[in-house]
Design an enzyme around this catalytic site. Structure first.
Site, PDB file in Angstrom:
ATOM      1  N   GLY A  15       0.827  -1.210   0.000  1.00 35.04           N
ATOM      2  CA  GLY A  15       0.000   0.000   0.000  1.00 35.04           C
ATOM      3  C   GLY A  15       0.857   1.255   0.000  1.00 35.04           C
ATOM      4  CG  ASP A  16       0.273   3.861   2.189  1.00 35.87           C
ATOM      5  OD1 ASP A  16      -0.859   4.270   1.877  1.00 35.87           O
ATOM      6  OD2 ASP A  16       0.547   3.343   3.282  1.00 35.87           O
ATOM      7  CG  ASN A  43      -9.269   0.129   4.548  1.00 35.31           C
ATOM      8  OD1 ASN A  43      -9.836   0.551   3.557  1.00 35.31           O
ATOM      9  ND2 ASN A  43      -9.029  -1.146   4.746  1.00 35.31           N
ATOM     10  CG  HIS A  46      -5.676   6.557  -3.274  1.00 32.86           C
ATOM     11  ND1 HIS A  46      -6.229   6.018  -4.397  1.00 32.86           N
ATOM     12  CD2 HIS A  46      -5.276   5.525  -2.518  1.00 32.86           C
ATOM     13  CE1 HIS A  46      -6.174   4.698  -4.317  1.00 32.86           C
ATOM     14  NE2 HIS A  46      -5.613   4.382  -3.175  1.00 32.86           N
ATOM     15  CB  THR A 129      -6.853   2.385   9.142  1.00 34.92           C
ATOM     16  OG1 THR A 129      -8.003   1.658   8.702  1.00 34.92           O
ATOM     17  CG2 THR A 129      -5.685   2.124   8.204  1.00 34.92           C
ATOM     18  NE  ARG A 260       2.241   5.828   4.280  1.00 33.12           N
ATOM     19  CZ  ARG A 260       1.824   6.566   3.258  1.00 33.12           C
ATOM     20  NH1 ARG A 260       2.658   6.971   2.325  1.00 33.12           N
ATOM     21  NH2 ARG A 260       0.549   6.904   3.165  1.00 33.12           N
TER      22      ARG A 260
HETATM   23  P1  GTP Z   1      -3.247   3.484  -0.509  1.00 32.78           P
HETATM   24  O1  GTP Z   1      -4.458   3.105  -1.314  1.00 32.78           O
HETATM   25  O2  GTP Z   1      -3.621   3.980   0.852  1.00 32.78           O
HETATM   26  O3  GTP Z   1      -2.323   2.341  -0.480  1.00 32.78           O
HETATM   27  O4  GTP Z   1      -2.429   4.844  -1.077  1.00 32.78           O
HETATM   28  P2  GTP Z   1      -1.582   5.321  -2.344  1.00 32.78           P
HETATM   29  O5  GTP Z   1      -0.976   4.171  -3.062  1.00 32.78           O
HETATM   30  O6  GTP Z   1      -2.403   6.227  -3.190  1.00 32.78           O
HETATM   31  O7  GTP Z   1      -0.370   6.169  -1.728  1.00 32.78           O
HETATM   32  P3  GTP Z   1      -0.357   7.413  -0.704  1.00 32.78           P
HETATM   33  O8  GTP Z   1      -0.928   8.584  -1.418  1.00 32.78           O
HETATM   34  O9  GTP Z   1      -0.947   7.039   0.596  1.00 32.78           O
HETATM   35  O10 GTP Z   1       1.223   7.591  -0.442  1.00 32.78           O
HETATM   36  C1  GTP Z   1       2.148   7.907  -1.442  1.00 32.78           C
HETATM   37  C2  GTP Z   1       2.946   9.153  -1.015  1.00 32.78           C
HETATM   38  O11 GTP Z   1       3.982   9.403  -1.969  1.00 32.78           O
HETATM   39  C3  GTP Z   1       2.108  10.433  -1.016  1.00 32.78           C
HETATM   40  O12 GTP Z   1       2.609  11.304  -0.033  1.00 32.78           O
HETATM   41  C4  GTP Z   1       2.330  11.016  -2.408  1.00 32.78           C
HETATM   42  O13 GTP Z   1       2.120  12.412  -2.495  1.00 32.78           O
HETATM   43  C5  GTP Z   1       3.788  10.679  -2.608  1.00 32.78           C
HETATM   44  N1  GTP Z   1       4.177  10.450  -4.008  1.00 32.78           N
HETATM   45  C6  GTP Z   1       3.536   9.706  -4.943  1.00 32.78           C
HETATM   46  N2  GTP Z   1       4.270   9.639  -6.064  1.00 32.78           N
HETATM   47  C7  GTP Z   1       5.403  10.337  -5.817  1.00 32.78           C
HETATM   48  C8  GTP Z   1       6.584  10.603  -6.575  1.00 32.78           C
HETATM   49  O14 GTP Z   1       6.746  10.150  -7.704  1.00 32.78           O
HETATM   50  N3  GTP Z   1       7.563  11.363  -5.969  1.00 32.78           N
HETATM   51  C9  GTP Z   1       7.429  11.858  -4.707  1.00 32.78           C
HETATM   52  N4  GTP Z   1       8.436  12.571  -4.183  1.00 32.78           N
HETATM   53  N5  GTP Z   1       6.333  11.612  -3.954  1.00 32.78           N
HETATM   54  C10 GTP Z   1       5.347  10.866  -4.513  1.00 32.78           C
HETATM   55  P1  IMP Z   2      -7.477  -2.274   8.231  1.00 35.65           P
HETATM   56  O1  IMP Z   2      -7.773  -2.732   6.843  1.00 35.65           O
HETATM   57  O2  IMP Z   2      -7.744  -0.826   8.468  1.00 35.65           O
HETATM   58  O3  IMP Z   2      -8.093  -3.156   9.285  1.00 35.65           O
HETATM   59  O4  IMP Z   2      -5.897  -2.432   8.442  1.00 35.65           O
HETATM   60  C1  IMP Z   2      -5.259  -3.699   8.367  1.00 35.65           C
HETATM   61  C2  IMP Z   2      -3.794  -3.516   7.936  1.00 35.65           C
HETATM   62  O5  IMP Z   2      -3.746  -3.034   6.585  1.00 35.65           O
HETATM   63  C3  IMP Z   2      -2.994  -2.511   8.772  1.00 35.65           C
HETATM   64  O6  IMP Z   2      -1.633  -2.907   8.794  1.00 35.65           O
HETATM   65  C4  IMP Z   2      -3.139  -1.219   7.967  1.00 35.65           C
HETATM   66  O7  IMP Z   2      -2.079  -0.319   8.236  1.00 35.65           O
HETATM   67  C5  IMP Z   2      -3.077  -1.761   6.549  1.00 35.65           C
HETATM   68  N1  IMP Z   2      -3.791  -0.941   5.573  1.00 35.65           N
HETATM   69  C6  IMP Z   2      -5.137  -0.946   5.328  1.00 35.65           C
HETATM   70  N2  IMP Z   2      -5.413  -0.099   4.322  1.00 35.65           N
HETATM   71  C7  IMP Z   2      -4.234   0.431   3.918  1.00 35.65           C
HETATM   72  C8  IMP Z   2      -3.875   1.358   2.876  1.00 35.65           C
HETATM   73  O8  IMP Z   2      -4.702   1.839   2.107  1.00 35.65           O
HETATM   74  N3  IMP Z   2      -2.544   1.659   2.774  1.00 35.65           N
HETATM   75  C9  IMP Z   2      -1.620   1.087   3.578  1.00 35.65           C
HETATM   76  N4  IMP Z   2      -1.901   0.222   4.538  1.00 35.65           N
HETATM   77  C10 IMP Z   2      -3.200  -0.104   4.705  1.00 35.65           C
HETATM   78 MG    MG Z   3      -2.338   5.512   1.211  1.00 36.32          MG
END
Ligand code: GTP
Ligand code: IMP
Ligand code: MG
Length: 338
Positions: A15-16, A43, A46, A129, A260
């Protein structure tokens, strides 16, 4: 002939990885007429950076700024927290004309959040979360929880998301499915019990919005240049907090604000993820953190030689092409490689 117009965006690690940013970038290039959110529910967080403003989006598809003419839908497999959904709809300036929450989306209620937050195992062992997602999902599985069509607060925005997606497919228009969480948080393929409450790999993301496998054109797996994990569970080659800060790899959760954890890019995990998702292309975010000289670059021709060599090593090690890389948090800071 089955129209293959659907691209699925799925998280490749824990994730993230930056799925929100990649959805926005791919949407501005491929001009889908529908962007559908899949995955578990609130949870997820983005992060979208638009005109220097940062948004942490938990329900609405992330292409709202980069593909303003598209229709945004939430598939029936996605949990909806009505307050969060409506707040985001209003903040992002959407209306009933361009957003549809499927009639069948299960609803997260306050008691689900309270129930999760009081659960020691979930909050302290798993590191949930606490968004109520697992508890609401459990009620839905028991067929006792409410769904969107019964929720009066959502009435204006409820519709037939699946029908909207299939209308676009029939017209041979591009559709983007936005996954949340990631492969190794999957209830099936993650490290049980340190995982989320549902499968979140590409095939389940398609099921979340009612799309069968023959409509899929591409599966883009999103990696980050290094791995991060929030919450508990195993993370191979995890580095210390000091080292994370030294390398500029320290990040904080969008939903919970928790720090993280981090580890270097892992080919073994990446290849397994490609296998589980039948991924056809890779997107990698945060390449600018490994190679600061590429920060903000948007053209392949301007990438440094060492960065290009690293991208080639990812392609060789993973066996599929790198479609795009992130060079900064803004969706515009993306280089499409092909
Ligand atoms: P989940 O569905 O919660 O897993 O999230 P996600 O995959 O959309 O990622 P999230 O936005 O939670 O975290 C990514 C982080 O990296 C954020 O702070 C973004 O702004 C940052 N980010 C994404 N792409 C880039 C990049 O190419 N460069 C930099 N410096 N930051 C980035
Ligand atoms: P829950 O789905 O909120 O119960 O979380 C279960 C586990 O998945 C925990 O370790 C969370 O930190 C992780 N998790 C759930 N959703 C996300 C996401 O969108 N990004 C990163 N971790 C997540
Ligand atoms: Mg995220």
């Amino acid at each position: 002939m089955t129209n293959q117009t659907v691209t699925v965006i799925v998280g490749g690690f824990y994730g993230d990885e930056g799925k929100g940013k990649i959805v926005a970038a791919v949407a501005s290039r491929e001009k889908p007429t529908v962007v559908a959110r899949a995955g578990v529910g609130t949870n997820a967080g983005h992060t979208i950076v638009h005109e220097n403003k940062k948004y942490g989006i938990r329900q609405i598809p992330s292409a709202v700024f980069d593909c303003p003419d598209a229709k945004f839908v939430i598939g029936p497999g996605v949990l909806v927290d009505p307050i969060i959904a409506v707040t985001e709809i209003k903040t992002l300036g959407l209306t009933k004309d361009n957003i549809a929450i499927d009639n069948h989306c299960p609803i997260i209620e306050d008691h689900h959040i309270t129930q999760e937050r009081a659960n020691y195992n979930l909050m302290h062992k798993i590191g949930s979360t606490g968004s109520g997602s697992g508890a609401a999902w459990a009620d839905h599985v028991m067929r006792s929880g409410p769904i969107a069509r019964d929720n009066t607060f959502l009435t204006e925005f409820v519709g037939d998301a699946v029908g909207i997606v299939h209308g676009a497919i029939e017209r041979n228009e591009n559709v983007l499915i936005e996954g949340t969480q990631a492969t190794f948080l999957s209830l099936y393929h993650g490290e049980y019990p340190w995982c989320t409450s549902k499968d979140v790999c590409a095939s389940s993301l398609c099921a979340d919005v009612g799309v069968g496998p023959l409509h899929i054109k591409d599966v883009i797996v999103v990696f980050k240049a290094f791995i991060t994990r929030v919450g508990n569970g195993y993370l191979e080659n995890e580095i210390s907090v000091e080292e994370m800060k030294e390398r500029g790899w320290d990040e904080y959760g969008t939903v919970t604000g928790r720090p993280r954890r981090a580890a270097p890019f892992d080919f073994k995990l990446a290849k397994k993820s490609i296998m589980l998702n039948s991924a056809s292309k890779i997107a990698i975010c945060k390449v600018d953190v490994l190679f600061p000289e590429v920060e903000g670059i948007t053209e392949k021709e301007h990438l440094s030689t060492r960065c290009l060599e690293w991208i080639k090593s990812i392609e060789d090690g993973c066996g599929i092409p790198v479609y795009c890389i992130g060079t900064g948090p803004d969706a515009k800071h993306t280089v499409f490689m092909c």
